[in-house]
Design an enzyme around this catalytic site. Structure first.
Site, mmCIF file in Angstrom:
data_model
loop_
_atom_site.group_PDB
_atom_site.id
_atom_site.type_symbol
_atom_site.label_atom_id
_atom_site.label_comp_id
_atom_site.label_asym_id
_atom_site.label_seq_id
_atom_site.Cartn_x
_atom_site.Cartn_y
_atom_site.Cartn_z
ATOM 1 N N HIS A 1 33.247 -6.221 5.584
ATOM 2 C CA HIS A 1 33.071 -5.893 7.365
ATOM 3 C C HIS A 1 33.264 -7.483 7.821
ATOM 4 O O HIS A 1 34.101 -8.060 8.565
ATOM 5 C CB HIS A 1 32.902 -5.610 8.028
ATOM 6 C CG HIS A 1 33.100 -5.001 9.139
ATOM 7 N ND1 HIS A 1 34.489 -4.931 9.988
ATOM 8 C CD2 HIS A 1 32.417 -5.090 11.079
ATOM 9 C CE1 HIS A 1 34.830 -4.629 10.630
ATOM 10 N NE2 HIS A 1 34.083 -4.914 11.531
ATOM 11 N N ASP B 1 36.513 -7.669 14.504
ATOM 12 C CA ASP B 1 35.887 -6.434 15.083
ATOM 13 C C ASP B 1 36.231 -6.166 16.402
ATOM 14 O O ASP B 1 37.903 -6.538 17.213
ATOM 15 C CB ASP B 1 34.548 -6.866 14.684
ATOM 16 C CG ASP B 1 34.194 -4.933 14.978
ATOM 17 O OD1 ASP B 1 34.027 -3.905 13.734
ATOM 18 O OD2 ASP B 1 33.330 -4.482 16.105
#
Length: 323
Positions: free
Chosen positions: A300, A106
């Protein structure tokens, strides 16, 4: 590297680059630094740290600037990519290491790419989760994004962090569930916030903690963000356009160090970067991209959802780097 049984991770701290940086450390050997994103903490790398330590490396995972037990300056200007890079190089210096392998997810993935561009002499290689190497666009990315894109909302001081702080109990389990590949509510939401709503409204809490995380980990995140708030975390986003401007001397920003990349097909980043060709074209900007893996049905939180696959990528990369 020979396999060994390592002691559990130890919580340590260092004064680097003007802040107190808290980090987990496990194992001994060549340094591997793990960098988390939003809204994560050093503990998100617990599976990888153990595997890397047992393979004969020193695994170090900081609570990044603005998070957890690390200092969180109020001033958004203190969260540029150069401040963050200074934290990590300062941590290397504190540990007595000239170089390290960097692993990022991220916003931590952006640190991977940035440091490999700006200070490649300090970077042995990068392993990147979720966020591909992106070309430097013609315009600042946040300013040119849709008006209700979540990163645009994060630019206004005080608003979104106050909302998140008031909803920690529901937001934390909600975002980990909804952006995973196993949510009962289906595919992750688009990151466009409807008029009159907040970012938190995109993430309704699940009936139970995700099986890949567990209630104990959820509780740790909730307790931590109740204590720290979200100002530091959102300050990272308040530097995205400034980072675009200050990176101009390095454009187009090709990365020469060895690299590996992994992403899931249910990751919101897959939706953002697959169709526009960024994922497939990164090989032209990262000539030593040794390994690219795409995991079907994974969301994610790839290091926690599929730790065995991420560990395999990581250990394969490290073995090749040290062969």
């Amino acid at each position: 590297m020979g396999q060994s049984i390592s002691a559990p991770a130890e919580r340590l701290s260092a004064h680097v680059n003007g802040i107190n940086l808290s980090f987990l450390s496990q194992g001994e050997g060549p340094l591997v630094i793990f960098m988390h994103g939003f809204p994560d903490l050093a503990i998100s790398w617990r599976h990888q740290m153990k595997a890397v330590a047992e393979a004969g490396y020193r695994a170090v995972a900081p609570d990044m600037r603005g998070y957890g037990d690390t200092d969180a300056p109020d001033d958004p200007a203190l969260y540029s990519q150069f401040h963050i890079a200074g934290d990590i190089t300062g941590l290397m210096d504190h540990l007595g290491e000239e170089t390290a392998v960097l692993v990022g997810h991220d916003m931590g993935a952006n640190v991977d790419w940035a440091m490999a561009t700006f200070v490649p002499e300090r970077v042995r290689g990068v392993v990147v989760l979720s966020i591909p190497h992106k070309p430097r666009g013609a315009q600042p990315p946040v300013a040119s994004s849709p008006p209700r894109f979540y990163q645009r909302l994060f630019q206004e001081l005080g608003v979104e962090e106050a909302d998140l702080a008031s909803k920690v109990d529901t937001f934390i389990p909600g975002i980990f569930d909804r952006l995973s590949g196993s949510s009962e509510l289906g595919a992750p939401p688009a990151l466009i916030v409807p008029e009159g709503q907040h970012f938190s409204d995109l993430f309704q809490p699940p009936k139970a903690a995700p099986a890949w995380m567990g209630q104990e980990e959820i509780d740790t995140y909730v307790e931590t963000f109740k204590r720290t708030g979200f100002r530091g975390a959102l300050n990272w986003y308040r530097n995205i356009d400034n980072n675009w401007h200050t990176a101009a001397p390095w454009a187009p920003g090709h990365v020469q160090v060895p690299a590996a990349f992994i992403i899931g097909t249910v990751d919101v980043a897959w939706a953002l970067f697959k169709d526009n060709g960024v994922i497939d074209s990164q090989v032209h900007r990262v000539p030593n991209l040794w390994d690219v893996r795409v995991l079907e049905g994974v969301g994610h939180w790839i290091a926690q959802e599929r730790p065995d696959d991420v560990n395999d990528l990581l250990l394969t990369f490290l073995a090749k780097l040290d062969s």
